[in-house]
Design an enzyme around this catalytic site. Structure first.
Site, PDB file in Angstrom:
ATOM      1  N   GLN A  29       0.816  -1.207   0.000  1.00 22.57           N
ATOM      2  CA  GLN A  29       0.000   0.000   0.000  1.00 22.57           C
ATOM      3  C   GLN A  29       0.848   1.255   0.000  1.00 22.57           C
ATOM      4  O   GLN A  29       2.049   1.226   0.288  1.00 22.57           O
ATOM      5  CB  GLN A  29      -0.905   0.005   1.233  1.00 22.57           C
ATOM      6  CG  GLN A  29      -0.128  -0.037   2.546  1.00 22.57           C
ATOM      7  CD  GLN A  29      -1.013  -0.232   3.756  1.00 22.57           C
ATOM      8  OE1 GLN A  29      -1.286   0.725   4.480  1.00 22.57           O
ATOM      9  NE2 GLN A  29      -1.462  -1.479   3.983  1.00 22.57           N
ATOM     10  N   HIS A  57      -0.013   5.684   1.099  1.00 24.74           N
ATOM     11  CA  HIS A  57      -0.996   6.609   1.649  1.00 24.74           C
ATOM     12  C   HIS A  57      -0.925   7.922   0.876  1.00 24.74           C
ATOM     13  O   HIS A  57       0.172   8.404   0.573  1.00 24.74           O
ATOM     14  CB  HIS A  57      -0.737   6.859   3.131  1.00 24.74           C
ATOM     15  CG  HIS A  57      -0.710   5.615   3.945  1.00 24.74           C
ATOM     16  ND1 HIS A  57      -1.780   4.747   3.996  1.00 24.74           N
ATOM     17  CD2 HIS A  57       0.243   5.069   4.738  1.00 24.74           C
ATOM     18  CE1 HIS A  57      -1.481   3.735   4.788  1.00 24.74           C
ATOM     19  NE2 HIS A  57      -0.250   3.905   5.242  1.00 24.74           N
ATOM     20  N   GLU A  70       2.977   7.851   8.651  1.00 24.51           N
ATOM     21  CA  GLU A  70       2.896   7.031   9.855  1.00 24.51           C
ATOM     22  C   GLU A  70       4.271   6.555  10.307  1.00 24.51           C
ATOM     23  O   GLU A  70       5.217   6.472   9.519  1.00 24.51           O
ATOM     24  CB  GLU A  70       1.954   5.842   9.650  1.00 24.51           C
ATOM     25  CG  GLU A  70       2.362   4.882   8.560  1.00 24.51           C
ATOM     26  CD  GLU A  70       1.279   3.856   8.248  1.00 24.51           C
ATOM     27  OE1 GLU A  70       0.085   4.163   8.432  1.00 24.51           O
ATOM     28  OE2 GLU A  70       1.634   2.751   7.805  1.00 24.51           O
ATOM     29  N   HIS A  73       4.744   0.092   1.031  1.00 23.55           N
ATOM     30  CA  HIS A  73       5.131  -0.693   2.195  1.00 23.55           C
ATOM     31  C   HIS A  73       4.083  -1.757   2.480  1.00 23.55           C
ATOM     32  O   HIS A  73       2.965  -1.699   1.976  1.00 23.55           O
ATOM     33  CB  HIS A  73       5.309   0.201   3.431  1.00 23.55           C
ATOM     34  CG  HIS A  73       4.056   0.905   3.848  1.00 23.55           C
ATOM     35  ND1 HIS A  73       3.610   2.056   3.244  1.00 23.55           N
ATOM     36  CD2 HIS A  73       3.133   0.617   4.817  1.00 23.55           C
ATOM     37  CE1 HIS A  73       2.491   2.465   3.815  1.00 23.55           C
ATOM     38  NE2 HIS A  73       2.168   1.603   4.770  1.00 23.55           N
ATOM     39  N   ARG A  80      -4.423   0.436  -1.877  1.00 21.54           N
ATOM     40  CA  ARG A  80      -3.899  -0.928  -1.892  1.00 21.54           C
ATOM     41  C   ARG A  80      -3.638  -1.417  -3.315  1.00 21.54           C
ATOM     42  O   ARG A  80      -4.340  -1.028  -4.248  1.00 21.54           O
ATOM     43  CB  ARG A  80      -4.880  -1.885  -1.222  1.00 21.54           C
ATOM     44  CG  ARG A  80      -5.168  -1.574   0.233  1.00 21.54           C
ATOM     45  CD  ARG A  80      -6.187  -2.546   0.819  1.00 21.54           C
ATOM     46  NE  ARG A  80      -6.424  -2.302   2.239  1.00 21.54           N
ATOM     47  CZ  ARG A  80      -7.327  -1.446   2.705  1.00 21.54           C
ATOM     48  NH1 ARG A  80      -8.103  -0.782   1.851  1.00 21.54           N
ATOM     49  NH2 ARG A  80      -7.479  -1.271   3.997  1.00 21.54           N
TER      50      ARG A  80
END
Length: 430
Positions: free
Chosen positions: A98, A100, A148, A275, A294
């Site tokens: 995936q 972000h 993140e 990642h 995804r």
């Protein structure tokens, strides 16, 4: 104020009390019954709409409590939400490959600039995250970006970022079937370290027909299962193939860095960095978002075209993916390491104290102006501030509102085990 985290039982989580999430959640909530065959995947500690924590005193949602008193809770007269979301993850089966979305402008930048005055009145500029949320609200559930940070609690495995060109070329040497799928031109460019090679190779892989992907993976699996020699990539390939069959994400291991983190090590995942978490337990903190694009290792919707449009091809060694903490107050707080990412949404302090001898140990804990969330992972003690005391032990989650003050005293239990806690907060350090 103590809060109760929101438990997520996703299919990839560790089962029953094998899950560190389940152990924390059971200690955090007296009424939680842990079922041995249930996957306990994530513990959310924040006010995100998809899983807000609740106040231990009355069961009110943390999101509701913040909206009722934003100045007292998060020190804000305008915002009504925490900018971060703290989690713990327990991973039995790999999460999806995936990226972000970022807070950057979408594809229509030139058009927007060309008609700036007119367009900004009728159709304001949108970030990538906002655009995806507007177009596909059932998939991208909020308009925020999602950088993140993952800090390993146990041995932790992940795919993170593209390997250097020479590493990809070397890994493909033992994958003849994948070489055939990618074609001679891509392989030659990889050997020559052509800057376009990784992009072309990964796009060709992700756009290959499902039948071609299935033939490639099935042939590789047959060959590897009958081979006598073992290797890191072979073992990982067979594990992912056993869980996901002929999913195209199984082949991403030949393009992405394979990292093995020790407890205390961390990776920071900026927007658009590809990642996948593979195995282990970690503390995770991110901007307050649940947006995921995804493209593999998942039965969920794969938005391949969006991922390929967003993904970054930096091609760096795996060691460069590790994110180092800082000792911000070496004299006053020598046992507090703070992970300070290059975004304003969040930072995470790791408070790791030795076991206290006779007489105990007293230690300073700082609460920032916008409040914070403190999760105790190991050991025990008492947090003292403004004449109040909160008992800390494994699984205790405390929301420290802005109005609670800046300084707290942590009294670590005598002759106990080492104390470990993580404190999430807005990043006001840079």
């Amino acid at each position: 104020m103590e809060i109760v985290g929101n438990v997520k039982c996703y299919e990839w989580g560790k089962l029953g009390l094998d899950s560190f999430v389940a152990k924390l959640a059971q200690a955090n909530s007296d009424g939680l019954e842990v079922k041995p065959d249930c996957p306990y995947a994530e513990l959310w500690m924040g006010d995100h709409v998809s899983g807000p924590a609740t106040l231990k005193t009355d069961g009110k949602g943390l999101d509701e409590a913040i909206r009722a008193d934003p100045a007292g809770m998060i020190g804000s007269s305008t915002g009504q939400q925490l900018p971060f979301l703290l989690k713990v993850l327990s991973i039995r089966k790999a999460l999806s490959v995936q990226v972000h979305p970022d807070k950057v402008l979408g594809d229509g930048l030139f058009f927007f600039l060309a008609a700036f005055l007119f367009i900004n009145i009728l159709c304001p500029l949108q970030t990538e995250a906002e655009k995806l949320h507007r177009q596909f609200p059932d998939i991208y559930k909020d308009p925020n970006h999602k950088p993140e940070l993952a800090i390993a609690l146990t041995d932790f495995q992940a795919l993170c970022g593209f390997r250097p060109h020479e590493d990809i070329a070397r890994s493909l040497q033992e994958a003849v079937e994948l070489q055939q799928l990618l074609g001679a031109e891509v392989l030659a460019k990889l050997e020559a370290r052509d800057p376009s090679a990784v992009r072309e190779g990964y796009e060709r892989l992700m756009h290959s027909a499902p039948e071609a992907i299935e033939r490639c993976i099935a042939a590789m699996a047959r060959r590897m299962q009958s081979a006598d020699s073992a290797s890191e990539l072979r073992d990982l390939f067979l594990r992912l193939h056993a869980d996901f069959g002929c999913d195209v994400g199984v082949l991403s291991i030949y393009f992405l860095n394979y990292l093995r983190l020790q407890p205390g090590q961390a990776i920071y995942l900026a927007a658009n960095v590809p990642h996948a978490y593979l195995d282990g337990d970690c503390v995770e903190c991110m901007a307050c978002s649940d947006n995921v694009v995804r493209a593999g290792l998942t039965p969920k919707f794969k938005d391949v075209d969006t991922l390929l449009r967003l993904v970054r091809y930096d091609c760096l060694p795996g060691a460069s993916m590790l994110f180092q903490p800082r000792l911000l107050q070496p004299e006053r707080q020598p046992h507090t390491r703070t992970f300070v990412p290059p975004v304003p949404d969040f930072a995470v302090a790791e408070i790791r104290l030795p076991a206290a001898s006779a007489g105990g140990l007293e230690y300073s804990v700082t609460n920032p102006a916008n409040g914070s969330i403190l999760l105790t992972v190991g050991g025990g003690g008492t947090l003292v501030g403004q004449g109040r005391e909160i008992r800390l032990s494994m699984g205790t989650i405390v929301f420290l509102p802005s109005s609670a003050g800046k300084e707290f005293l942590l009294k670590v239990d005598e002759a106990g085990e080492p104390f470990l806690a993580f404190q999430a907060m807005r990043n006001d350090f840079e």
